[in-house]
Design an enzyme around this catalytic site. Structure first.
Site, mmCIF file in Angstrom:
data_model
loop_
_atom_site.group_PDB
_atom_site.id
_atom_site.type_symbol
_atom_site.label_atom_id
_atom_site.label_comp_id
_atom_site.label_asym_id
_atom_site.label_seq_id
_atom_site.Cartn_x
_atom_site.Cartn_y
_atom_site.Cartn_z
ATOM 1 N N GLY A 12 -90.169 16.349 -5.275
ATOM 2 C CA GLY A 12 -90.258 16.154 -6.719
ATOM 3 C C GLY A 12 -88.951 15.881 -7.436
ATOM 4 O O GLY A 12 -88.853 16.119 -8.645
ATOM 5 N N ASN A 14 -87.771 12.946 -8.139
ATOM 6 C CA ASN A 14 -88.029 11.864 -9.103
ATOM 7 C C ASN A 14 -88.840 12.381 -10.286
ATOM 8 O O ASN A 14 -88.611 11.967 -11.429
ATOM 9 C CB ASN A 14 -88.741 10.691 -8.416
ATOM 10 N N LYS A 64 -112.421 10.422 -0.515
ATOM 11 C CA LYS A 64 -111.452 10.025 -1.547
ATOM 12 C C LYS A 64 -112.124 9.850 -2.913
ATOM 13 O O LYS A 64 -111.592 10.266 -3.936
ATOM 14 C CB LYS A 64 -110.773 8.705 -1.122
ATOM 15 N N MET A 87 -98.168 10.509 -1.803
ATOM 16 C CA MET A 87 -98.346 9.969 -0.456
ATOM 17 C C MET A 87 -99.778 9.506 -0.157
ATOM 18 O O MET A 87 -100.187 9.482 1.004
ATOM 19 C CB MET A 87 -97.906 11.008 0.580
ATOM 20 N N ARG A 88 -100.530 9.162 -1.183
ATOM 21 C CA ARG A 88 -101.900 8.685 -0.964
ATOM 22 C C ARG A 88 -102.107 7.324 -1.588
ATOM 23 O O ARG A 88 -101.515 7.024 -2.619
ATOM 24 C CB ARG A 88 -102.916 9.638 -1.588
ATOM 25 N N ASN A 104 -94.997 2.583 -9.236
ATOM 26 C CA ASN A 104 -94.507 3.354 -8.091
ATOM 27 C C ASN A 104 -93.025 3.088 -7.863
ATOM 28 O O ASN A 104 -92.505 2.030 -8.239
ATOM 29 C CB ASN A 104 -95.291 2.959 -6.838
ATOM 30 N N HIS A 106 -90.243 2.993 -4.639
ATOM 31 C CA HIS A 106 -90.185 2.954 -3.173
ATOM 32 C C HIS A 106 -88.730 2.795 -2.733
ATOM 33 O O HIS A 106 -88.013 1.945 -3.266
ATOM 34 C CB HIS A 106 -91.044 1.799 -2.641
HETATM 35 C C1 GRF Z 1 -88.739 8.967 -2.902
HETATM 36 O O1 GRF Z 1 -87.817 8.454 -1.975
HETATM 37 C C2 GRF Z 1 -89.659 7.896 -3.396
HETATM 38 O O2 GRF Z 1 -89.070 6.650 -3.502
HETATM 39 C C3 GRF Z 1 -90.706 7.863 -2.306
HETATM 40 O O3 GRF Z 1 -90.891 9.220 -1.964
HETATM 41 C C4 GRF Z 1 -89.695 9.940 -2.218
HETATM 42 C C5 GRF Z 1 -90.043 11.101 -3.103
HETATM 43 O O4 GRF Z 1 -88.944 11.963 -3.301
HETATM 44 N N1 GRF Z 1 -91.877 7.171 -2.757
HETATM 45 P P1 GRF Z 1 -89.048 13.115 -4.385
HETATM 46 O O5 GRF Z 1 -90.278 13.951 -4.056
HETATM 47 O O6 GRF Z 1 -89.147 12.473 -5.725
HETATM 48 O O7 GRF Z 1 -87.797 13.926 -4.239
#
Ligand code: GRF
Length: 187
Positions: A12, A14, A64, A87-88, A104, A106
């Site tokens: 978490g 981000n 789902k 992650m889904r 999103n 990435h």
């Molecule tokens: C990040 O690298 C994001 O780009 C990817 O998953 C990771 C999540 O990291 N999709 P966090 O949980 O925000 O620390």
């Protein structure tokens, strides 16, 4: 004020970056944090900020469609959904309900290195540049229109761990900047 939700599955950082940003807070209310992993660290981060959480365990649902139905009921009307390490894969029906409103982040320069372990794969391939992409979500994994990218030249005297932390720093800055532009209607 826009109404936003953040979906996450893990650490978490981000989520924390978006939820702590004064600029984001001046533009939007984070109405909910949705998490599919009852053990994720992101839950405590949301609770500490008094942000409502909807935490579910996908294994407790028939499929789902069943848990996404519940998510849609819980999140009510949001202007945008920001995925932050969620992650889904969202179904076609879910994306139809939030068309053009799901974003999103990435950790690669898409379209390269879609999927998991993107930083490690780019590092092992000795890519000259490693970076981050923010994009609209469609049904393809890490597909969808690109909104922003940032990158740096890799110093291979640094370990993978060091490069990963460099990527995460860029992620946090770029996600705040891009989310703010979206919320202001500039993107
Ligand atoms: C990040 O690298 C994001 O780009 C990817 O998953 C990771 C999540 O990291 N999709 P966090 O949980 O925000 O620390």
């Amino acid at each position: 004020m826009k109404k936003i939700g953040i979906f996450a599955s893990g650490t978490g950082t981000n989520f924390e970056a978006l939820a702590s940003s004064d600029e984001i807070k001046s533009l939007a209310d984070i109405k909910i944090m949705v998490c599919d992993n009852p053990g994720a660290r992101v839950i405590k981060r949301a609770e500490d900020k008094n942000i409502e959480c909807f935490v579910f365990n996908p294994k407790e649902y028939e499929n789902k469609a069943a848990y996404e139905k519940e998510i849609l009921e819980k999140i009510k009307e949001l202007d945008y959904i920001f995925l932050a390490g969620y992650m889904r894969i969202l179904s076609k029906d879910f994306l139809e309900a939030y068309k053009g409103k799901v974003i999103n982040i990435h950790p690669s320069l898409l379209p390269k290195y879609k999927g998991i372990e993107s930083i490690k794969r780019a590092y092992e391939a000795k890519e000259e540049y490693i970076g981050v992409t923010i994009h609209y979500v469609n049904e393809e994994i890490d597909g969808g229109e690109i909104l922003a990218q940032d990158k740096f030249k890799v110093d291979y005297s640094k370990s993978l761990d060091e490069i990963e932390s460099q990527v995460h720093d860029i992620e946090h800055r770029l996600y705040i900047k891009t989310a703010a532009e979206i919320l202001k209607g500039e993107k």
